[in-house]
Design an enzyme around this catalytic site. Structure first.
Site, PDB file in Angstrom:
ATOM      1  N   LYS B  82      -4.824  -8.677  17.838  1.00  0.00           N
ATOM      2  CA  LYS B  82      -4.269  -9.080  19.136  1.00  0.00           C
ATOM      3  C   LYS B  82      -3.115  -8.175  19.539  1.00  0.00           C
ATOM      4  O   LYS B  82      -2.488  -8.393  20.571  1.00  0.00           O
ATOM      5  CB  LYS B  82      -3.774 -10.532  19.062  1.00  0.00           C
ATOM      6  CG  LYS B  82      -4.852 -11.540  18.711  1.00  0.00           C
ATOM      7  CD  LYS B  82      -4.239 -12.921  18.503  1.00  0.00           C
ATOM      8  CE  LYS B  82      -5.277 -13.897  17.970  1.00  0.00           C
ATOM      9  NZ  LYS B  82      -4.655 -15.155  17.508  1.00  0.00           N
ATOM     10  N   ARG B 103      -0.653  -3.142   1.829  1.00  0.00           N
ATOM     11  CA  ARG B 103      -1.455  -1.913   1.856  1.00  0.00           C
ATOM     12  C   ARG B 103      -1.692  -1.578   3.333  1.00  0.00           C
ATOM     13  O   ARG B 103      -2.143  -2.434   4.083  1.00  0.00           O
ATOM     14  CB  ARG B 103      -2.779  -2.148   1.134  1.00  0.00           C
ATOM     15  CG  ARG B 103      -3.939  -1.215   1.503  1.00  0.00           C
ATOM     16  CD  ARG B 103      -3.896   0.133   0.842  1.00  0.00           C
ATOM     17  NE  ARG B 103      -3.852   0.110  -0.595  1.00  0.00           N
ATOM     18  CZ  ARG B 103      -4.885   0.347  -1.399  1.00  0.00           C
ATOM     19  NH1 ARG B 103      -6.083   0.578  -0.899  1.00  0.00           N
ATOM     20  NH2 ARG B 103      -4.729   0.355  -2.711  1.00  0.00           N
ATOM     21  N   HIS B 131       2.103   5.220  -3.830  1.00  0.00           N
ATOM     22  CA  HIS B 131       1.423   4.069  -4.419  1.00  0.00           C
ATOM     23  C   HIS B 131       2.141   3.765  -5.746  1.00  0.00           C
ATOM     24  O   HIS B 131       1.593   3.997  -6.822  1.00  0.00           O
ATOM     25  CB  HIS B 131      -0.053   4.392  -4.643  1.00  0.00           C
ATOM     26  CG  HIS B 131      -0.928   3.191  -4.842  1.00  0.00           C
ATOM     27  ND1 HIS B 131      -0.435   1.920  -5.020  1.00  0.00           N
ATOM     28  CD2 HIS B 131      -2.282   3.070  -4.878  1.00  0.00           C
ATOM     29  CE1 HIS B 131      -1.443   1.079  -5.168  1.00  0.00           C
ATOM     30  NE2 HIS B 131      -2.568   1.752  -5.080  1.00  0.00           N
TER      31      HIS B 131
END
Lengths: 154, 300
Positions: B82, B103, B131
């Site tokens: 949205k 993530r 990461h």
């Protein structure tokens, strides 16, 4: 020809800022940094590649009725590290300062990495760490070394 | 570990890393014994990209600690569709959960999101950026197999876009390691990672072939060359076969070479290698659970 001689090539201002000892050829970028494109009505005088004892060639920018903010000076320092800023009041130099490289610049440069979160419409200002030979995005780590002025936010 | 968030491997000191790995070893020894550590705690999974190992290991880790997860679910069914900003989404989620694992496909997303929340935010991969929790499980695996000091590690494949590589390279500078990067010219380490390695005084060399360095390696960390990154298919075809390994490739390797891969693999490692003692990538993936248990245990 001395610096004083060359400054006389550009008319004196009553109140405002003289940015002197700008790296030759960078004057138009300086105007871009301080957001002057002529539409605001300021009186601006520019000297480009005028002879300089200290720099060989230098640019001078004189802006009537305008004093620079600290964030403008911060960005200016990145492209014109030798610049001096003179605040003029009633034709006299009332303040004179050399630019100093800040530790970071906020909200004035765009990150060239299209995949950086600062280019995603999120409610954050860009933030760049100032390195000895460039700047580094504090979000995505992208380093910019060349053509810094191309990344100044419009 | 005194951090509020885990955003990048650069924030982790040697002491931080060793503390996590030591705690992980405790959990690894008896994973079922930690159920009373964080009962009732909720970890929010905000995954804007596909993930198998990272997502499931976070989920397993919090459940092994007595907690549970709430899951934002696929992006296409969330308010992201949205037009909700990431900043707003994480501010909403922090009202529901005690920590957030994020993530996201854009670099710097975890850094930005962490500025909007007070609960711990864990970067579970931000685009081609970092990461860090993967790196901690990589380090745990390396420590078990080869030790973390006085080792020579080769990192091969997509070094440009490989976030696991970027994080690992940073973290290894905390230890006495020699790092060799093997890649095609077009996928060399990005400028910012090389800058950091140089600043840290890391022992680094770059190569365009594995052959010249393989015999010296204690660890070979293989990553997938991401075909989709190449603007020209012909350029990919020029390099693809050169950055894979099979049993024959390993003839010049040390018998004790540890072979790692963050997975998923495609064709970088011949399945025939899976049966060798050198192959450690599935164990590496399994290590995600105790390591993420340790991270959550220290942050919650």
């Amino acid at each position: 020809m001395t610096d004083i001689d060359t400054e006389l090539r550009v008319s004196k201002i009553q109140n405002g800022t003289v940015i002197d000892h700008v790296t030759g050829g960078e004057a138009l970028h300086v105007l871009s940094i301080i957001g002057i494109d002529g539409s605001g009505g300021e009186t601006v005088s520019v000297g480009i590649n005028v002879p300089s004892d200290r720099l060989g060639r230098k640019d001078i920018v004189k802006v009537e009725g305008r004093e620079l903010s600290q964030s403008e000076v911060d960005v200016l320092s990145l492209i014109a590290p030798d610049a001096t800023i003179n605040i003029i009041r009633e034709y006299e130099v009332t303040e004179k300062q050399c630019v100093e490289r800040p530790e970071e610049v906020t909200g004035v440069l765009e990150c060239p990495n299209p995949n950086c979160i600062t280019n995603a419409g999120e409610p954050v200002d860009t933030r760049f760490e100032v390195l000895s030979d460039g700047v580094r995005c504090e979000y995505c780590d992208t380093i910019i070394r060349e053509d810094l002025t191309e990344h100044i936010k419009s | 570990m005194r951090h509020d968030h885990i955003i990048t491997a650069k924030q982790l000191s040697r002491e931080d890393i060793e503390a996590v790995l030591d705690r992980a070893a405790e959990f690894d020894a008896d994973p079922g014994a930690a159920l009373d550590r964080h009962p009732g705690k909720l970890l929010a999974l905000a995954f804007y990209e596909p993930s198998t190992r990272t997502k499931m290991s976070f989920e397993t880790a919090i459940k092994r600690l007595g907690g549970d997860v709430i899951d934002m679910g696929p992006v296409e069914y969330s308010s992201v569709k949205k037009g909700e900003s990431l900043a707003d989404t994480v501010r909403v989620i922090e009202g529901y959960a005690d920590a957030i694992a994020l993530r996201h496909p854009m670099e710097g997303s975890a850094t930005m999101a962490s500025q909007f929340v007070d609960v711990p935010l864990l970067n579970a991969g931000d685009g081609a950026g970092q990461h860090p929790t993967q790196t901690l499980l990589d380090l745990y695996t390396i420590r078990e197999q080869a030790g973390l000091d006085d080792i020579t590690i080769g990192i091969m494949g997509d070094l440009k876009y490989g976030r696991t590589v970027h994080s690992l390279a940073h973290a290894l500078t905390n230890f006495d390691t020699r790092q060799h990067f093997i890649s095609p010219e077009s996928l060399k380490l990005p400028r910012n990672v090389r800058y950091d390695l140089h600043e840290e005084g890391a022992q680094v060399r770059e190569h365009d072939s594995l052959d010249e360095i393989l015999p010296e390696l204690d660890v070979l960390y293989v990553t997938r060359i991401q075909r989709e990154r190449f603007p020209d298919e012909n350029e990919y075809q020029k390099v693809a076969g050169q950055f894979t390994i099979d049993v024959e490739t390993l003839e010049s390797a040390d018998d004790d070479l540890t072979i790692m891969h963050p997975l998923p693999r495609v064709d970088e490692i011949d399945p025939a290698i899976d049966d060798l003692d050198n192959a450690t990538y599935f164990e590496q993936a399994h290590n995600g659970v105790p390591v993420r248990m340790a991270i959550l245990d220290m942050l919650l």
